[in-house]
Design a protein around this motif. Structure first.
Motif, PDB file in Angstrom:
ATOM      1  N   LEU A 105     -38.439  31.126 107.052  1.00  0.00           N
ATOM      2  CA  LEU A 105     -38.609  29.675 107.238  1.00  0.00           C
ATOM      3  C   LEU A 105     -37.866  29.460 108.461  1.00  0.00           C
ATOM      4  N   THR A 113     -38.718  23.013 107.110  1.00  0.00           N
ATOM      5  CA  THR A 113     -37.773  23.347 105.904  1.00  0.00           C
ATOM      6  C   THR A 113     -37.106  22.255 105.226  1.00  0.00           C
ATOM      7  N   MET A 117     -33.404  22.824 100.869  1.00  0.00           N
ATOM      8  CA  MET A 117     -33.385  24.205 101.128  1.00  0.00           C
ATOM      9  C   MET A 117     -32.753  24.369 101.996  1.00  0.00           C
ATOM     10  N   VAL A 122     -31.601  28.603 101.979  1.00  0.00           N
ATOM     11  CA  VAL A 122     -32.937  29.111 101.859  1.00  0.00           C
ATOM     12  C   VAL A 122     -33.512  29.884 103.156  1.00  0.00           C
ATOM     13  N   ARG A 124     -36.401  32.216 102.878  1.00  0.00           N
ATOM     14  CA  ARG A 124     -37.904  32.305 102.605  1.00  0.00           C
ATOM     15  C   ARG A 124     -38.198  31.876 101.383  1.00  0.00           C
ATOM     16  N   ALA A 125     -39.541  31.626 101.104  1.00  0.00           N
ATOM     17  CA  ALA A 125     -40.137  30.934  99.927  1.00  0.00           C
ATOM     18  C   ALA A 125     -41.543  31.306  99.673  1.00  0.00           C
ATOM     19  N   ASN A 127     -45.114  30.076  97.272  1.00  0.00           N
ATOM     20  CA  ASN A 127     -45.564  28.755  96.635  1.00  0.00           C
ATOM     21  C   ASN A 127     -47.017  28.935  95.995  1.00  0.00           C
ATOM     22  N   GLU A 143     -42.702  27.521  92.759  1.00  0.00           N
ATOM     23  CA  GLU A 143     -42.136  27.767  93.839  1.00  0.00           C
ATOM     24  C   GLU A 143     -41.148  28.742  93.602  1.00  0.00           C
ATOM     25  N   ASP A 145     -37.632  30.574  95.792  1.00  0.00           N
ATOM     26  CA  ASP A 145     -36.929  30.514  96.873  1.00  0.00           C
ATOM     27  C   ASP A 145     -36.033  31.660  96.904  1.00  0.00           C
ATOM     28  N   SER A 146     -35.737  32.231  98.211  1.00  0.00           N
ATOM     29  CA  SER A 146     -34.581  33.197  98.283  1.00  0.00           C
ATOM     30  C   SER A 146     -33.587  33.271  99.626  1.00  0.00           C
ATOM     31  N   ARG A 147     -32.504  33.359  99.269  1.00  0.00           N
ATOM     32  CA  ARG A 147     -31.452  33.265 100.476  1.00  0.00           C
ATOM     33  C   ARG A 147     -31.430  34.791 101.342  1.00  0.00           C
TER      34      ARG A 147
END
Length: 385
Positions: A105, A113, A117, A122, A124-125, A127, A143, A145-147
């Motif tokens: 992102l 972004t 987020m 965050v 990456r995501a 959807n 959706e 999301d990831s850190r």
């Protein structure tokens, strides 16, 4: 088998288990709000992150509202809105119908972004669109999301997420159909109630023109019968579900209506209602409550016409069968010796018809007075109401 392949296989098997469990929950008919939250939870677990959300499209506001999710604070769910333009990852999925994977992102040139987020770190995501039946506008977006910037979402992850979204879409269709049916049912009962009120009013107006006592009595009784049926339609939407009525609440209202129509207010003969404690929570469908109300109306009217003193109406549910017993007692002597219910007037013929599968007994209790005991049949097999 290489360890990486084994790990990937376990991940896909776990995702399939989550889809299966979520599908079973949806089939149970869980409420839509809870199901959306379950979808976010399953999505988060299946993609091994702690952030997931369901965004509902609000066409009138041109936005996507977060309506369920995991990993977000209470000030986010039901509050934060995203744009629906193509520069928004969720907006792109909504407008194109295509899934969106953004594994970087921070370096994305396609999308901006959202601030929420950014604040949650965050990286990456992914959807996917939540869509119901063909031709209907999409509900929104699911959706995840990831850190974690080390892993990447894959096409297999999209397939898992889309499977969850498809189940949500089916649940949304079912919920929409149910709400449409409920609306039509409410409208139908409302119209029936209004028609019955008009019929009752016309009978009351006709009463003013009738001089013959017997004809007047018959019209009054007909008006009371219509009132009894109308009261059921009025209360069909105050019960625990549409079409179901709490019997005790209905009977209390009916007794008040009968007091007014029979002119037994202050100074008149008392009309009392007794409902056994075990019967307070009894819930019946509209047809059975209509039968109960008509039986009560006939017997109470009969007691005021031929009996003496206090009239007591007592209701008790039959716990084992789901049937019921309605007792109407007064302090009079009851019918003369040799009275034959089968040869009685219109009221008795109505009671005989209403109580098929049950029965009507005339009793003279040891303490004096007289009572009719009406036994109402239990519901048909498979119908708890």
């Amino acid at each position: 088998m290489p360890s990486e392949t084994a790990r990937e296989l376990r991940r896909r098997l776990h995702q399939q288990q989550l889809i299966s469990a979520f599908g079973r929950e949806a089939l149970r008919g869980a409420g839509l709000d809870g199901l959306l939250q379950d979808a976010a939870r399953a999505a988060s677990e299946g993609l091994d992150t702690d952030l997931a959300k369901v965004l509902q499209h609000l066409p009138g506001e041109q936005c996507l509202l977060i309506v369920a999710g995991v990993g977000w604070g209470p000030d986010v769910i039901g509050v934060v809105r995203f744009g629906t333009d193509l520069a928004s990852p969720a907006g792109f999925a909504l407008r194109t119908g295509a899934p969106v994977i953004s594994n970087h992102l921070g370096g994305e040139g396609r999308f901006r972004t959202p601030q929420l987020m950014v604040e949650h770190g965050v990286r990456r995501a992914v959807n996917v669109l939540i869509r119901g039946e063909a031709g209907a506008p999409p509900f929104g977006v699911l959706e995840v999301d990831s850190r974690d910037a080390q892993e990447e979402f894959s096409e297999s992850d999209v397939a898992f997420l889309q499977s969850l979204a498809n189940v949500v879409g089916l649940a949304i269709d079912r919920d929409r159909d149910r709400r449409d049916r409920d609306l039509l049912t409410r409208e139908a009962h409302h119209r029936v109630k209004n028609s019955l009120q008009i019929a009752q009013t016309l009978l009351r107006l006709q009463l003013r023109e009738v001089e013959d006592p017997e004809a007047k009595r018959q019209l009054e009784q007909a008006a009371r019968r219509i009132m009894t049926i109308g009261a059921v339609h009025e209360r069909l939407f105050s019960g625990p579900a549409i079409g179901l009525v709490v019997v005790a609440t209905y009977l209390r209202g009916l007794v008040e209506d009968l007091r007014a129509s029979l002119g037994v207010g202050d100074g008149g003969r008392p009309l009392a209602l007794e409902v056994t404690p075990a019967s307070e929570e009894a819930v019946w469908d509209g047809d059975r409550v209509t039968t109960l109300g008509l039986v009560a109306t006939e017997l109470v009217t009969n007691a005021f016409k031929y009996g003496r003193g206090t009239v007591t109406l007592r209701f008790e549910i039959a716990a084992l069968t789901g049937g019921g017993t309605l007792v109407v007692a007064d302090e009079g002597d009851g019918p003369p010796p040799g009275f034959d219910q089968a040869k009685g007037g219109l009221g008795m013929r109505i009671l005989t018809t209403l109580l098929r599968g049950g029965g009507l007994a005339a009793e003279r209790p040891p303490e004096g007075g007289f009572r009719f005991v009406a036994t109402l049949a239990p519901p048909p097999a498979g119908n708890g109401g």
